[in-house]
Design a protein around this motif. Structure first.
Motif, PDB file in Angstrom:
ATOM      1  N   PHE A 129       0.857  -1.178   0.000  1.00  0.00           N
ATOM      2  CA  PHE A 129       0.000   0.000   0.000  1.00  0.00           C
ATOM      3  C   PHE A 129       0.898   1.234   0.000  1.00  0.00           C
ATOM      4  O   PHE A 129       2.022   1.189   0.504  1.00  0.00           O
ATOM      5  CB  PHE A 129      -0.894   0.017   1.242  1.00  0.00           C
ATOM      6  N   ALA A 130       0.403   2.337  -0.556  1.00  0.00           N
ATOM      7  CA  ALA A 130       1.199   3.554  -0.610  1.00  0.00           C
ATOM      8  C   ALA A 130       0.304   4.779  -0.452  1.00  0.00           C
ATOM      9  O   ALA A 130      -0.781   4.850  -1.031  1.00  0.00           O
ATOM     10  CB  ALA A 130       1.979   3.638  -1.922  1.00  0.00           C
ATOM     11  N   ILE A 131       0.789   5.738   0.328  1.00  0.00           N
ATOM     12  CA  ILE A 131       0.046   6.963   0.655  1.00  0.00           C
ATOM     13  C   ILE A 131       0.794   8.175   0.121  1.00  0.00           C
ATOM     14  O   ILE A 131       2.018   8.238   0.177  1.00  0.00           O
ATOM     15  CB  ILE A 131      -0.098   7.096   2.184  1.00  0.00           C
ATOM     16  N   ASP A 132       0.032   9.160  -0.352  1.00  0.00           N
ATOM     17  CA  ASP A 132       0.615  10.469  -0.625  1.00  0.00           C
ATOM     18  C   ASP A 132      -0.471  11.525  -0.480  1.00  0.00           C
ATOM     19  O   ASP A 132      -1.658  11.240  -0.655  1.00  0.00           O
ATOM     20  CB  ASP A 132       1.236  10.544  -2.026  1.00  0.00           C
ATOM     21  N   VAL A 133      -0.035  12.759  -0.198  1.00  0.00           N
ATOM     22  CA  VAL A 133      -0.967  13.868  -0.033  1.00  0.00           C
ATOM     23  C   VAL A 133      -1.290  14.534  -1.366  1.00  0.00           C
ATOM     24  O   VAL A 133      -2.236  15.300  -1.476  1.00  0.00           O
ATOM     25  CB  VAL A 133      -0.384  14.901   0.967  1.00  0.00           C
ATOM     26  N   SER A 134      -0.508  14.221  -2.404  1.00  0.00           N
ATOM     27  CA  SER A 134      -0.656  14.863  -3.716  1.00  0.00           C
ATOM     28  C   SER A 134      -1.359  13.947  -4.713  1.00  0.00           C
ATOM     29  O   SER A 134      -0.882  12.848  -5.003  1.00  0.00           O
ATOM     30  CB  SER A 134       0.729  15.235  -4.265  1.00  0.00           C
ATOM     31  N   GLU A 135      -2.477  14.416  -5.249  1.00  0.00           N
ATOM     32  CA  GLU A 135      -3.185  13.643  -6.277  1.00  0.00           C
ATOM     33  C   GLU A 135      -2.330  13.459  -7.516  1.00  0.00           C
ATOM     34  O   GLU A 135      -2.342  12.392  -8.136  1.00  0.00           O
ATOM     35  CB  GLU A 135      -4.494  14.349  -6.655  1.00  0.00           C
ATOM     36  N   LYS A 136      -1.587  14.508  -7.888  1.00  0.00           N
ATOM     37  CA  LYS A 136      -0.760  14.426  -9.091  1.00  0.00           C
ATOM     38  C   LYS A 136       0.387  13.437  -8.904  1.00  0.00           C
ATOM     39  O   LYS A 136       0.747  12.714  -9.838  1.00  0.00           O
ATOM     40  CB  LYS A 136      -0.230  15.808  -9.451  1.00  0.00           C
ATOM     41  N   ALA A 137       0.947  13.409  -7.709  1.00  0.00           N
ATOM     42  CA  ALA A 137       2.001  12.425  -7.440  1.00  0.00           C
ATOM     43  C   ALA A 137       1.440  11.010  -7.527  1.00  0.00           C
ATOM     44  O   ALA A 137       2.059  10.121  -8.123  1.00  0.00           O
ATOM     45  CB  ALA A 137       2.614  12.672  -6.062  1.00  0.00           C
ATOM     46  N   LEU A 138       0.254  10.797  -6.955  1.00  0.00           N
ATOM     47  CA  LEU A 138      -0.355   9.465  -6.996  1.00  0.00           C
ATOM     48  C   LEU A 138      -0.678   9.031  -8.420  1.00  0.00           C
ATOM     49  O   LEU A 138      -0.563   7.848  -8.751  1.00  0.00           O
ATOM     50  CB  LEU A 138      -1.621   9.447  -6.141  1.00  0.00           C
ATOM     51  N   ALA A 139      -1.073   9.983  -9.266  1.00  0.00           N
ATOM     52  CA  ALA A 139      -1.345   9.649 -10.671  1.00  0.00           C
ATOM     53  C   ALA A 139      -0.070   9.154 -11.348  1.00  0.00           C
ATOM     54  O   ALA A 139      -0.093   8.193 -12.131  1.00  0.00           O
ATOM     55  CB  ALA A 139      -1.909  10.861 -11.401  1.00  0.00           C
ATOM     56  N   THR A 140       1.055   9.798 -11.037  1.00  0.00           N
ATOM     57  CA  THR A 140       2.343   9.369 -11.590  1.00  0.00           C
ATOM     58  C   THR A 140       2.732   7.997 -11.045  1.00  0.00           C
ATOM     59  O   THR A 140       3.181   7.119 -11.792  1.00  0.00           O
ATOM     60  CB  THR A 140       3.438  10.398 -11.253  1.00  0.00           C
ATOM     61  N   ALA A 141       2.543   7.807  -9.755  1.00  0.00           N
ATOM     62  CA  ALA A 141       2.881   6.516  -9.127  1.00  0.00           C
ATOM     63  C   ALA A 141       2.042   5.387  -9.712  1.00  0.00           C
ATOM     64  O   ALA A 141       2.548   4.280  -9.946  1.00  0.00           O
ATOM     65  CB  ALA A 141       2.677   6.610  -7.617  1.00  0.00           C
ATOM     66  N   GLN A 142       0.765   5.659  -9.960  1.00  0.00           N
ATOM     67  CA  GLN A 142      -0.112   4.639 -10.532  1.00  0.00           C
ATOM     68  C   GLN A 142       0.370   4.217 -11.923  1.00  0.00           C
ATOM     69  O   GLN A 142       0.404   3.026 -12.249  1.00  0.00           O
ATOM     70  CB  GLN A 142      -1.540   5.166 -10.621  1.00  0.00           C
TER      71      GLN A 142
END
Length: 289
Positions: free
Chosen positions: A144-157
């Motif tokens: 599982f992975a958490i971030d506060v930034s939606e844009k960062a999560l889009a890149t991670a995905q």
């Protein structure tokens, strides 16, 4: 123009800003990405040429490099722990020191029973480099992975898809989180840890272009993320679960002191390849009944 001649010109124009080795590394990174050519190809075929159109592309990249825009952002990708990752201005560029943290975790799991699932949480995932590398290299891991930034999560995905791993990504502000809502065997984090007073040590290519949200903390409370994550880890780690941190090289003793205060045990501090205090592993304290 012969590529070997342009190489000389390219490095010459960058050496007022970067040292020779760094400028040369930029050249070969771009050569590999744009032309699928390696250093050895150039050595074996010294008469290879760039067309005029190709030279124009290189000139445009060179001008960006002179502004100290990171070459990884210009190429849109970087390598980390043997995998390719998309990177952009929404995420930090993964560092070699963080690869050492991943290696520590991977090595710790090699002696474990392969059929036994290990549940891992990466807090502040950014590009997803830690979470994805662990998912790729620990076959029995549920990550599982958490971030506060939606844009960062889009890149991670995107990076998880590209590297063919399954990671569950969650949008969450860890400082506002009271409970992680499930138990984990390993919690790992490379949170913001650069103090404002250390800004003068940061290179322009990092200071001007990488996301400050993922880098800096206030001088008066530099361990704010470590304290919060450690408190959550005491609630949400399984018995004898492990907590891994990448840390500020100047705050090794302070980080250990914080973990001791929050009742972690078997605390180990490690240096990175440059000899700096860089990572800490500790275990959840479990009261024996």
């Amino acid at each position: 123009m012969k590529i070997k001649n342009y190489r000389t010109q390219f490095i010459h124009e960058l050496t007022p800003i970067f040292d020779f080795d760094e400028a040369e590394s930029f050249f070969y990174l771009i050569l590999a990405e744009k032309h699928q050519l390696k250093r050895v190809d150039l050595a074996l075929n010294p008469d290879l040429i760039f067309s005029n159109e190709e030279i124009q592309v290189w000139i445009a990249i060179l001008e960006q490099l002179k502004k100290e825009i990171p070459v990884q952002y210009l190429l849109g990708k970087t390598s980390f722990y043997g995998l390719d990752f998309e990177v952009n201005s929404n995420v930090l560029i993964p560092r070699p020191e963080t690869e050492e943290l991943v290696e520590w975790i991977v090595e710790s799991q090699k002696s474990k029973v392969k059929s036994q699932k290990v549940k891992i949480l990466d807090i502040g995932t950014g590009s997803g480099c830690i979470a994805i590398s662990l998912a790729k290299n620990i076959p029995n891991a549920q990550v599982f992975a958490i971030d506060v930034s939606e844009k960062a999560l889009a890149t991670a995905q995107k990076n998880a898809i590209n590297n063919e791993v399954d990671v569950t990504f969650l949008l969450k502000n860890i400082l506002e989180t009271e409970d992680l809502e499930q138990q984990f065997d390993i919690i790992v984090s490379n949170p913001p840890y650069v103090r404002e007073l250390e800004k003068q040590e940061i290179k322009k290519n990092v200071l001007d272009y990488e996301p400050h949200l993922a880098l800096f903390v206030e001088d008066h409370d530099a361990l704010i993320f470590y304290r919060k994550i450690a408190e959550l880890a005491q609630k949400n780690l399984s018995p004898d679960g492990q907590l891994y941190f990448e840390i500020n090289q100047y705050l090794g003793k302070e980080t250990i002191g914080l973990l001791e205060k929050i009742n972690f045990k078997n605390i180990e501090l490690r240096k990175d390849i440059y000899g700096n205090d860089r990572m800490v592993r500790s275990e959840k304290y479990e009261v024996k009944k």
